[in-house]
Write a protein that holds these residues in place. Sequence first.
Motif, PDB file in Angstrom:
ATOM      1  N   VAL A  77     -42.087 148.374  54.742  1.00 17.05           N
ATOM      2  CA  VAL A  77     -41.555 149.595  55.342  1.00 17.05           C
ATOM      3  C   VAL A  77     -40.087 149.761  54.947  1.00 17.05           C
ATOM      4  O   VAL A  77     -39.648 150.850  54.548  1.00 17.05           O
ATOM      5  CB  VAL A  77     -41.719 149.567  56.872  1.00 17.05           C
ATOM      6  N   PHE A  78     -39.327 148.679  55.024  1.00 15.36           N
ATOM      7  CA  PHE A  78     -37.908 148.715  54.630  1.00 15.36           C
ATOM      8  C   PHE A  78     -37.749 149.181  53.182  1.00 15.36           C
ATOM      9  O   PHE A  78     -36.807 149.917  52.854  1.00 15.36           O
ATOM     10  CB  PHE A  78     -37.288 147.329  54.815  1.00 15.36           C
ATOM     11  N   SER A  79     -38.661 148.754  52.308  1.00 15.59           N
ATOM     12  CA  SER A  79     -38.509 149.082  50.883  1.00 15.59           C
ATOM     13  C   SER A  79     -38.485 150.589  50.650  1.00 15.59           C
ATOM     14  O   SER A  79     -37.833 151.068  49.717  1.00 15.59           O
ATOM     15  CB  SER A  79     -39.638 148.433  50.062  1.00 15.59           C
ATOM     16  N   HIS A  80     -39.161 151.352  51.493  1.00 11.62           N
ATOM     17  CA  HIS A  80     -39.155 152.808  51.338  1.00 11.62           C
ATOM     18  C   HIS A  80     -37.792 153.393  51.729  1.00 11.62           C
ATOM     19  O   HIS A  80     -37.306 154.333  51.085  1.00 11.62           O
ATOM     20  CB  HIS A  80     -40.259 153.429  52.186  1.00 11.62           C
ATOM     21  N   VAL A  81     -37.192 152.841  52.764  1.00 12.01           N
ATOM     22  CA  VAL A  81     -35.847 153.285  53.153  1.00 12.01           C
ATOM     23  C   VAL A  81     -34.862 152.996  52.027  1.00 12.01           C
ATOM     24  O   VAL A  81     -34.023 153.833  51.668  1.00 12.01           O
ATOM     25  CB  VAL A  81     -35.410 152.594  54.461  1.00 12.01           C
ATOM     26  N   LYS A  82     -34.973 151.817  51.461  1.00  7.77           N
ATOM     27  CA  LYS A  82     -34.086 151.435  50.361  1.00  7.77           C
ATOM     28  C   LYS A  82     -34.282 152.351  49.153  1.00  7.77           C
ATOM     29  O   LYS A  82     -33.304 152.833  48.566  1.00  7.77           O
ATOM     30  CB  LYS A  82     -34.343 149.976  49.981  1.00  7.77           C
ATOM     31  N   CYS A  83     -35.544 152.589  48.782  1.00  7.63           N
ATOM     32  CA  CYS A  83     -35.817 153.504  47.672  1.00  7.63           C
ATOM     33  C   CYS A  83     -35.189 154.870  47.926  1.00  7.63           C
ATOM     34  O   CYS A  83     -34.536 155.440  47.042  1.00  7.63           O
ATOM     35  CB  CYS A  83     -37.326 153.674  47.488  1.00  7.63           C
ATOM     36  N   GLN A  84     -35.372 155.385  49.136  1.00 10.96           N
ATOM     37  CA  GLN A  84     -34.837 156.706  49.435  1.00 10.96           C
ATOM     38  C   GLN A  84     -33.320 156.720  49.334  1.00 10.96           C
ATOM     39  O   GLN A  84     -32.725 157.705  48.878  1.00 10.96           O
ATOM     40  CB  GLN A  84     -35.291 157.159  50.830  1.00 10.96           C
ATOM     41  N   GLY A  85     -32.679 155.638  49.747  1.00 13.19           N
ATOM     42  CA  GLY A  85     -31.232 155.545  49.597  1.00 13.19           C
ATOM     43  C   GLY A  85     -30.794 155.648  48.151  1.00 13.19           C
ATOM     44  O   GLY A  85     -29.763 156.269  47.832  1.00 13.19           O
ATOM     45  N   ILE A  86     -31.583 155.069  47.260  1.00 13.84           N
ATOM     46  CA  ILE A  86     -31.277 155.134  45.830  1.00 13.84           C
ATOM     47  C   ILE A  86     -31.473 156.553  45.300  1.00 13.84           C
ATOM     48  O   ILE A  86     -30.631 157.098  44.584  1.00 13.84           O
ATOM     49  CB  ILE A  86     -32.151 154.131  45.054  1.00 13.84           C
TER      50      ILE A  86
END
Length: 338
Positions: free
Chosen positions: A288-297
């Motif tokens: 789930v965290f990985s999607h937040v990180k991707c969106q930040g990028i």
Amino acid sequence: MEDAIARYLAPRLGADDVSVTNLLRIPGGASRETWMFDAAWTEHGEPRTAAFVLRKDPPASLLETDREAEYAFYSAFWGSDVPVPRMRWLENDPSILGGPFFIMDRILGCESSTARIIAPPYTAAHAQLADNMYRILAAIATFDWRGTPIERVARIPTPETAWQVELDHWERILTEQELSPQPIMRAAIRWLRASPPPPAVRISVVHGDYRVGNFLYREDGSIHGIVDWEMAHLGDPLEDLAWSFNQSWHWARDGRPGGIVDRETAIATWERYSGIPVDRDALHWWEVFSHVKCQGIWVTGARSFQEGRTNELILPMVAYSLINAQDQYLLRTLGRLP
């Protein structure tokens, strides 16, 4: 630029006849311009040649990272079970090439394309590629980083705070960079904070962008270089495993991570080589965290282009194609979409 690189290399190679040819920018990369070139010079009366890669800070990028930290992570793994290019020179003076940079050896005879790996002849080597991919990731997770250059540049979280350090970091990036509200990602952040994972089994090196597309491979399924360490840090090793599963990297669009392996095989391979059992609830948290990180990028790239800090079309193209898609990937991970 070729002449400027040649002048830079001359005293470092101990030669006054350095020539640089075949300078070519490699597309992609989240936070550095990546160039490859060939150098030729005379050493002790004998002609010498070498192939190099130069990673240079751009005017704007998909994210802001520390080139000295990236250089340190690369350097720490040289000669280990994790194959990396040999680092040569780190230069912080922006006047030489218009931005700080570092130079490393180029690994020859390899492919990195995400399109080619899912097509013949590489499809025949998928099992070996996947085994090597997750074997190397296990080696990263179990690497003894203490006493290496990593210890000098990296923040060291505790097993209890590793998740919070990363979530705080990427929530701040989302807040600073978003051009429009991100309600689905905000809901994910609330869920992540309300359902924290158990403490990390160990504090390990986290590559930060470990996936198909960031390693150099050959037709026999061997992997000869792990590249793009710009987001490397210390933290929970499950972060890297989860990141490799993100749907953004399902290049074959068939549900397989990286388009080369099914999820359960990847987990079993990583467990076998690392000796670390995978807590499925913790892995789910990091996915789930990985999607937040991707969106930040993605939103960082969009803002860089909108503000005119770059004219690189890859940045708005990635934002256009992935910001809404990332919301869908997140909802699917949370079981809210089929």
